[in-house]
Design a protein around this motif. Sequence first.
Motif, PDB file in Angstrom:
ATOM      1  N   TRP A   1      -8.313   4.006  -1.848  1.00 46.90           N
ATOM      2  CA  TRP A   1      -8.730   5.210  -1.132  1.00 46.90           C
ATOM      3  C   TRP A   1     -10.204   5.500  -1.368  1.00 46.90           C
ATOM      4  O   TRP A   1     -10.762   5.275  -2.453  1.00 46.90           O
ATOM      5  N   ALA A   2     -10.869   6.018  -0.314  1.00 43.25           N
ATOM      6  CA  ALA A   2     -12.279   6.433  -0.401  1.00 43.25           C
ATOM      7  C   ALA A   2     -12.511   7.562   0.588  1.00 43.25           C
ATOM      8  O   ALA A   2     -11.672   7.833   1.461  1.00 43.25           O
ATOM      9  N   GLU A   3     -13.657   8.219   0.462  1.00 44.21           N
ATOM     10  CA  GLU A   3     -13.958   9.380   1.308  1.00 44.21           C
ATOM     11  C   GLU A   3     -14.139   8.993   2.771  1.00 44.21           C
ATOM     12  O   GLU A   3     -13.818   9.767   3.667  1.00 44.21           O
ATOM     13  N   THR A   4     -14.685   7.807   3.027  1.00 41.15           N
ATOM     14  CA  THR A   4     -14.929   7.361   4.404  1.00 41.15           C
ATOM     15  C   THR A   4     -14.208   6.041   4.646  1.00 41.15           C
ATOM     16  O   THR A   4     -13.884   5.307   3.702  1.00 41.15           O
TER      17      THR A   4
ATOM     18  N   ARG B   1     -14.661  -1.430   2.428  1.00 39.92           N
ATOM     19  CA  ARG B   1     -15.396  -2.221   1.444  1.00 39.92           C
ATOM     20  C   ARG B   1     -14.563  -2.401   0.181  1.00 39.92           C
ATOM     21  O   ARG B   1     -14.515  -3.497  -0.387  1.00 39.92           O
ATOM     22  N   ARG B   2     -13.892  -1.352  -0.244  1.00 38.02           N
ATOM     23  CA  ARG B   2     -13.056  -1.443  -1.439  1.00 38.02           C
ATOM     24  C   ARG B   2     -11.885  -2.405  -1.223  1.00 38.02           C
ATOM     25  O   ARG B   2     -11.524  -3.162  -2.127  1.00 38.02           O
ATOM     26  N   VAL B   3     -11.280  -2.365  -0.046  1.00 36.47           N
ATOM     27  CA  VAL B   3     -10.171  -3.279   0.259  1.00 36.47           C
ATOM     28  C   VAL B   3     -10.624  -4.732   0.139  1.00 36.47           C
ATOM     29  O   VAL B   3      -9.896  -5.588  -0.371  1.00 36.47           O
ATOM     30  N   LEU B   4     -11.848  -5.003   0.573  1.00 41.63           N
ATOM     31  CA  LEU B   4     -12.338  -6.390   0.597  1.00 41.63           C
ATOM     32  C   LEU B   4     -12.903  -6.830  -0.755  1.00 41.63           C
ATOM     33  O   LEU B   4     -12.854  -8.028  -1.079  1.00 41.63           O
ATOM     34  N   ASP B   5     -13.422  -5.896  -1.571  1.00 42.45           N
ATOM     35  CA  ASP B   5     -14.185  -6.309  -2.751  1.00 42.45           C
ATOM     36  C   ASP B   5     -13.653  -5.802  -4.089  1.00 42.45           C
ATOM     37  O   ASP B   5     -13.746  -6.503  -5.102  1.00 42.45           O
TER      38      ASP B   5
ATOM     39  N   THR C   1       0.828  -1.209   0.000  1.00 39.15           N
ATOM     40  CA  THR C   1       0.000   0.000   0.000  1.00 39.15           C
ATOM     41  C   THR C   1       0.860   1.256   0.000  1.00 39.15           C
ATOM     42  O   THR C   1       0.605   2.221  -0.734  1.00 39.15           O
ATOM     43  N   LEU C   2       1.920   1.251   0.811  1.00 35.80           N
ATOM     44  CA  LEU C   2       2.799   2.411   0.917  1.00 35.80           C
ATOM     45  C   LEU C   2       3.568   2.656  -0.385  1.00 35.80           C
ATOM     46  O   LEU C   2       3.667   3.798  -0.852  1.00 35.80           O
ATOM     47  N   LEU C   3       4.079   1.587  -0.993  1.00 36.76           N
ATOM     48  CA  LEU C   3       4.825   1.758  -2.249  1.00 36.76           C
ATOM     49  C   LEU C   3       3.907   2.214  -3.377  1.00 36.76           C
ATOM     50  O   LEU C   3       4.302   3.034  -4.220  1.00 36.76           O
ATOM     51  N   TYR C   4       2.688   1.686  -3.428  1.00 32.60           N
ATOM     52  CA  TYR C   4       1.692   2.137  -4.414  1.00 32.60           C
ATOM     53  C   TYR C   4       1.462   3.643  -4.248  1.00 32.60           C
ATOM     54  O   TYR C   4       1.415   4.399  -5.218  1.00 32.60           O
ATOM     55  N   GLU C   5       1.331   4.077  -2.983  1.00 34.16           N
ATOM     56  CA  GLU C   5       1.074   5.495  -2.714  1.00 34.16           C
ATOM     57  C   GLU C   5       2.262   6.363  -3.127  1.00 34.16           C
ATOM     58  O   GLU C   5       2.078   7.483  -3.625  1.00 34.16           O
ATOM     59  N   MET C   6       3.484   5.864  -2.939  1.00 37.90           N
ATOM     60  CA  MET C   6       4.664   6.630  -3.346  1.00 37.90           C
ATOM     61  C   MET C   6       4.676   6.874  -4.851  1.00 37.90           C
ATOM     62  O   MET C   6       5.064   7.951  -5.312  1.00 37.90           O
ATOM     63  N   LEU C   7       4.233   5.881  -5.617  1.00 33.16           N
ATOM     64  CA  LEU C   7       4.290   5.982  -7.074  1.00 33.16           C
ATOM     65  C   LEU C   7       3.055   6.645  -7.674  1.00 33.16           C
ATOM     66  O   LEU C   7       3.138   7.292  -8.722  1.00 33.16           O
ATOM     67  N   ALA C   8       1.896   6.485  -7.029  1.00 29.51           N
ATOM     68  CA  ALA C   8       0.648   7.000  -7.596  1.00 29.51           C
ATOM     69  C   ALA C   8       0.145   8.267  -6.917  1.00 29.51           C
ATOM     70  O   ALA C   8      -0.697   8.985  -7.465  1.00 29.51           O
ATOM     71  N   GLY C   9       0.628   8.546  -5.687  1.00 30.06           N
ATOM     72  CA  GLY C   9       0.164   9.729  -4.965  1.00 30.06           C
ATOM     73  C   GLY C   9      -1.083   9.494  -4.155  1.00 30.06           C
ATOM     74  O   GLY C   9      -1.576  10.425  -3.498  1.00 30.06           O
ATOM     75  N   VAL C  10      -1.618   8.271  -4.168  1.00 28.82           N
ATOM     76  CA  VAL C  10      -2.824   7.932  -3.414  1.00 28.82           C
ATOM     77  C   VAL C  10      -2.789   6.444  -3.120  1.00 28.82           C
ATOM     78  O   VAL C  10      -2.190   5.663  -3.876  1.00 28.82           O
ATOM     79  N   THR C  11      -3.398   6.019  -2.024  1.00 31.26           N
ATOM     80  CA  THR C  11      -3.438   4.597  -1.693  1.00 31.26           C
ATOM     81  C   THR C  11      -4.350   3.859  -2.686  1.00 31.26           C
ATOM     82  O   THR C  11      -5.267   4.463  -3.266  1.00 31.26           O
ATOM     83  N   PRO C  12      -4.139   2.553  -2.894  1.00 29.28           N
ATOM     84  CA  PRO C  12      -4.851   1.831  -3.965  1.00 29.28           C
ATOM     85  C   PRO C  12      -6.353   1.729  -3.760  1.00 29.28           C
ATOM     86  O   PRO C  12      -7.099   1.611  -4.734  1.00 29.28           O
TER      87      PRO C  12
END
Length: 406
Positions: free
Chosen positions: A331-334, A340-344, A318-329
């Motif tokens: 990410w959501a508002e809440t 839910r996104r992490v699981l599905d 997750t951290l390396l993805y964020e370093m390269l993309a600027g956001v976690t894989p």
Amino acid sequence: MHVLTTTTTPIIAAYKQIRTHYPRSSKIPFPALSTPVTHSTIHHLRRRRSIKNLLSFSKKTNADKIEKYLQRCFDHPIVSISTLLRDFLSVQREEDKLLPCQGAQQKSSVDEEEHQLPLKRAPPSMQDYELLKVLGKGCMGKVLLVRSRIDKQLYALKAIQKIHVVQQKEVTHTRAERDILVKLRQEPFLVNLHCAFQTQKQLFLVLDYYSGGDIATQMSRFTTFSEERTLFYAAEILHGLSTLHKHGIIYRDLKPENVLIGCDGHIVLTDFGLSKVFDADTDMHITRTFCGTAEYLAPEVLMDEPYTFVVDYWSLGTLLYEMLAGVTPFWAETHVAMYRRVLDDPLEFPPHFDSVTCDFLAGLLERDPCERLGWDGVESIQSHPFFAGVDWEDVANLKLTPPYVP
């Protein structure tokens, strides 16, 4: 003639505190000290000398009585390890920190250097440090930038409020953090502890100060990192995680705020307050405590399932993805939507990610922990093509050239 002076006041104060905090367990009688004698009464006292005064029997002085009382305190199983006695023994004045050895004036400068015995240092205390500024605040205390009055070096002082530790039921985690820091001193890529001490209200951890700040601050400035810089951080973070895992420790809180950059550009992991330490002899290296930072929690933690060391590899992905993309894989508002996104939700990559990077991150972000990259050991991660050309001996010996130096 020995008289009672104001120098005994700290002794009496310490005695009162011991009797207050240990009324039953400590049975150390305070000596009956002689009363103050003034110049106006000396002549009167001389006239009233009895036959006993004229004999050769010597009476114990106040200094002798206090010395014997302190020795009993040191020998007592409870009082000897109390913070009351330790605070009493701490240096109270700047001029008391260095004392000339006896007979030094009678020796030459050469003899002085060769025969002078080392002085026993007092236990560390807040008086040893000059407070400069607050570096950060947390739920249980602060991290302060301080300068040592002993060696004049800068340190990061972590001050933890005991009452907050008790109220939030974090006593076990706080003890674990201190034990980890003591156990893994001088390990590369892990923050170094110099000393630990406490008062009645606070715990203090004196750590190395890393002037480059944390990765979170860097990401807020640059948004994304280059592939070269990400690879460098990935290698050193992975080495730090492998050190923890070899000692039976799950980190459980890998995130940008907990990766610090030194003045030489190399990184360290810090803040082990959420880490889990397994007993090498009895534990099965499995736990199920729900803890960590929301954006970096592995699916098995969210599902309240038993988990092991591979949760750290999910956080690394997750951290390396964020370093390269600027956001976690995911990410959501809440937090609910993010969980839910992490699981599905399927894992998606920005178009500028190359195939090797996508394969590497997909392996770390595998939802099934038994299929996740690194489930069989850190070697499978180190041997991935993502790290092609990386000499792990050079990593361990800090020989890689940092792409960014503060």
